[in-house]
Design an enzyme around this catalytic site. Structure first.
Site, PDB file in Angstrom:
ATOM      1  N   HIS A 125     -29.639  -7.182  -3.478  1.00 54.37           N
ATOM      2  CA  HIS A 125     -28.882  -6.158  -2.762  1.00 54.37           C
ATOM      3  C   HIS A 125     -28.408  -5.148  -3.800  1.00 54.37           C
ATOM      4  O   HIS A 125     -28.073  -5.513  -4.920  1.00 54.37           O
ATOM      5  CB  HIS A 125     -27.653  -6.769  -2.076  1.00 54.37           C
ATOM      6  CG  HIS A 125     -26.656  -5.735  -1.639  1.00 54.37           C
ATOM      7  ND1 HIS A 125     -26.793  -5.051  -0.447  1.00 54.37           N
ATOM      8  CD2 HIS A 125     -25.550  -5.233  -2.251  1.00 54.37           C
ATOM      9  CE1 HIS A 125     -25.796  -4.182  -0.341  1.00 54.37           C
ATOM     10  NE2 HIS A 125     -25.033  -4.265  -1.422  1.00 54.37           N
ATOM     11  N   THR A 138     -36.095  -1.041   1.094  1.00 57.09           N
ATOM     12  CA  THR A 138     -35.578  -2.214   1.817  1.00 57.09           C
ATOM     13  C   THR A 138     -36.716  -3.158   2.239  1.00 57.09           C
ATOM     14  O   THR A 138     -36.613  -4.373   2.119  1.00 57.09           O
ATOM     15  CB  THR A 138     -34.807  -1.756   3.076  1.00 57.09           C
ATOM     16  OG1 THR A 138     -33.797  -0.825   2.672  1.00 57.09           O
ATOM     17  CG2 THR A 138     -34.179  -2.922   3.799  1.00 57.09           C
ATOM     18  N   ARG A 162     -30.710   1.546  -7.242  1.00 54.13           N
ATOM     19  CA  ARG A 162     -31.510   1.570  -6.000  1.00 54.13           C
ATOM     20  C   ARG A 162     -32.978   1.849  -6.323  1.00 54.13           C
ATOM     21  O   ARG A 162     -33.881   1.303  -5.694  1.00 54.13           O
ATOM     22  CB  ARG A 162     -30.998   2.663  -5.034  1.00 54.13           C
ATOM     23  CG  ARG A 162     -29.691   2.358  -4.337  1.00 54.13           C
ATOM     24  CD  ARG A 162     -29.753   1.300  -3.271  1.00 54.13           C
ATOM     25  NE  ARG A 162     -30.489   1.658  -2.080  1.00 54.13           N
ATOM     26  CZ  ARG A 162     -30.484   0.929  -0.960  1.00 54.13           C
ATOM     27  NH1 ARG A 162     -29.764  -0.190  -0.888  1.00 54.13           N
ATOM     28  NH2 ARG A 162     -31.192   1.296   0.083  1.00 54.13           N
ATOM     29  N   GLU A 200     -17.801  -2.607  -1.265  1.00 54.23           N
ATOM     30  CA  GLU A 200     -18.470  -3.867  -1.587  1.00 54.23           C
ATOM     31  C   GLU A 200     -17.899  -4.503  -2.862  1.00 54.23           C
ATOM     32  O   GLU A 200     -17.690  -5.716  -2.913  1.00 54.23           O
ATOM     33  CB  GLU A 200     -19.979  -3.630  -1.743  1.00 54.23           C
ATOM     34  CG  GLU A 200     -20.641  -3.272  -0.413  1.00 54.23           C
ATOM     35  CD  GLU A 200     -22.085  -2.798  -0.551  1.00 54.23           C
ATOM     36  OE1 GLU A 200     -22.611  -2.789  -1.696  1.00 54.23           O
ATOM     37  OE2 GLU A 200     -22.695  -2.436   0.458  1.00 54.23           O
ATOM     38  N   PHE A 218     -31.726  -8.201  13.825  1.00 56.74           N
ATOM     39  CA  PHE A 218     -31.916  -9.179  12.749  1.00 56.74           C
ATOM     40  C   PHE A 218     -30.590  -9.648  12.141  1.00 56.74           C
ATOM     41  O   PHE A 218     -30.584 -10.426  11.185  1.00 56.74           O
ATOM     42  CB  PHE A 218     -32.818  -8.595  11.648  1.00 56.74           C
ATOM     43  CG  PHE A 218     -32.311  -7.299  11.054  1.00 56.74           C
ATOM     44  CD1 PHE A 218     -31.351  -7.294  10.058  1.00 56.74           C
ATOM     45  CD2 PHE A 218     -32.800  -6.081  11.505  1.00 56.74           C
ATOM     46  CE1 PHE A 218     -30.882  -6.108   9.515  1.00 56.74           C
ATOM     47  CE2 PHE A 218     -32.336  -4.881  10.967  1.00 56.74           C
ATOM     48  CZ  PHE A 218     -31.372  -4.899   9.969  1.00 56.74           C
ATOM     49  N   ASN A 241     -35.669  -9.858   0.374  1.00 53.97           N
ATOM     50  CA  ASN A 241     -35.986  -8.866  -0.664  1.00 53.97           C
ATOM     51  C   ASN A 241     -35.224  -9.079  -1.972  1.00 53.97           C
ATOM     52  O   ASN A 241     -35.025  -8.154  -2.736  1.00 53.97           O
ATOM     53  CB  ASN A 241     -35.813  -7.455  -0.100  1.00 53.97           C
ATOM     54  CG  ASN A 241     -34.458  -7.250   0.552  1.00 53.97           C
ATOM     55  OD1 ASN A 241     -33.563  -8.065   0.355  1.00 53.97           O
ATOM     56  ND2 ASN A 241     -34.297  -6.184   1.301  1.00 53.97           N
ATOM     57  N   ARG A 281     -38.060  -5.356  -5.406  1.00 53.72           N
ATOM     58  CA  ARG A 281     -38.414  -5.839  -4.063  1.00 53.72           C
ATOM     59  C   ARG A 281     -39.922  -5.822  -3.836  1.00 53.72           C
ATOM     60  O   ARG A 281     -40.473  -6.696  -3.162  1.00 53.72           O
ATOM     61  CB  ARG A 281     -37.688  -4.992  -3.017  1.00 53.72           C
ATOM     62  CG  ARG A 281     -36.191  -5.298  -2.958  1.00 53.72           C
ATOM     63  CD  ARG A 281     -35.435  -4.273  -2.162  1.00 53.72           C
ATOM     64  NE  ARG A 281     -34.090  -4.711  -1.808  1.00 53.72           N
ATOM     65  CZ  ARG A 281     -33.231  -3.963  -1.136  1.00 53.72           C
ATOM     66  NH1 ARG A 281     -33.573  -2.738  -0.743  1.00 53.72           N
ATOM     67  NH2 ARG A 281     -32.032  -4.423  -0.844  1.00 53.72           N
ATOM     68  N   LYS A 292     -29.855 -12.377  -4.348  1.00 53.16           N
ATOM     69  CA  LYS A 292     -29.740 -13.120  -3.094  1.00 53.16           C
ATOM     70  C   LYS A 292     -30.288 -14.550  -3.257  1.00 53.16           C
ATOM     71  O   LYS A 292     -30.980 -14.837  -4.248  1.00 53.16           O
ATOM     72  CB  LYS A 292     -30.496 -12.354  -1.994  1.00 53.16           C
ATOM     73  CG  LYS A 292     -29.907 -10.959  -1.680  1.00 53.16           C
ATOM     74  CD  LYS A 292     -30.714 -10.278  -0.573  1.00 53.16           C
ATOM     75  CE  LYS A 292     -30.153  -8.943  -0.170  1.00 53.16           C
ATOM     76  NZ  LYS A 292     -30.933  -8.307   0.928  1.00 53.16           N
TER      77      LYS A 292
END
Ligand code: UDP
Ligand code: MG
Length: 172
Positions: free
Chosen positions: A131, A103, A97, A142, A65, A128, A114, A17
């Site tokens: 993704h 998260t 993951r 995705e 959010f 974080n 993260r 990100k």
């Protein structure tokens, strides 16, 4: 009788990100993900527009959010760049993951990406840094959203031939 162990080869989408890019964490993140021994079958830098951001996070539309999340992934707080990667290998979704972590960066294991690099802003957005797709259905949706078939090093989902005629920039 021998037991058959079937491989569960999956693909998963990883996004570094805008905060991950601004903090120069690309190398650290890819290095940590390489521990999984998964293979990168797609990679590209993307300047995220509103349409892509909203489609990617469409299931979170009703969250309070959401607007901030769209601004965050579009780079309003950092840089308008995201590095999109497709990882492939056995149980890729769950393994990535696990390395990514919870998260909420404050709840994430301190050794996860993260937990190590994320933060919660005063306005409550979880910055974080990465993704990672969370299910087979999400991963497929995705990957197909972020990549065209020809941008991956191998064909991983069914494709069809279509005549495409549109103007696009070429080198002068
Ligand atoms: N997010 C947030 N606040 C929340 C939950 C999520 O800012 O309370 C952001 C965060 O950046 C997260 C993204 O929204 O990564 C997508 O949320 P999701 O629940 O899908 O979590 P993920 O799958 O990324 O762990
Ligand atoms: Mg998610």
């Amino acid at each position: 009788m021998t037991e058959t162990i079937s491989d569960n080869i999956e693909q998963t989408l990883v996004l570094i990100k805008p905060d991950g890019l601004v903090k120069s964490l690309t190398g650290n993140i890819i290095d940590k993900l390489s521990e999984s021994e998964l293979v990168i079958v797609g990679a590209k830098m993307v300047s995220v527009d509103k349409d892509l951001a909203e489609t990617h996070y469409k299931d979170l539309k009703d969250q309070k959010f959401f607007e901030e999340l769209i601004q965050y992934i579009m780079g309003a707080y950092h840089t308008r760049r995201v590095l999109a990667l497709v990882y492939e290998g056995e149980n890729a979704i769950q393994r990535v993951r696990h390395i990514t972590g919870d998260t909420n960066p404050e709840k994430a294991s301190p050794t996860s990406l993260r937990g190590k690099y994320g933060r919660i802003t005063t306005s409550g957005v979880f910055e974080n840094v990465v993704h990672a797709s969370s299910s087979f259905e999400d991963a497929k949706r995705e990957i197909q959203l972020w990549f065209k078939p020809g941008e991956l090093t191998k064909v991983i989902f069914d494709t069809k031939e279509e005549e495409v005629t549109k103007k696009e920039a070429v080198w002068k």
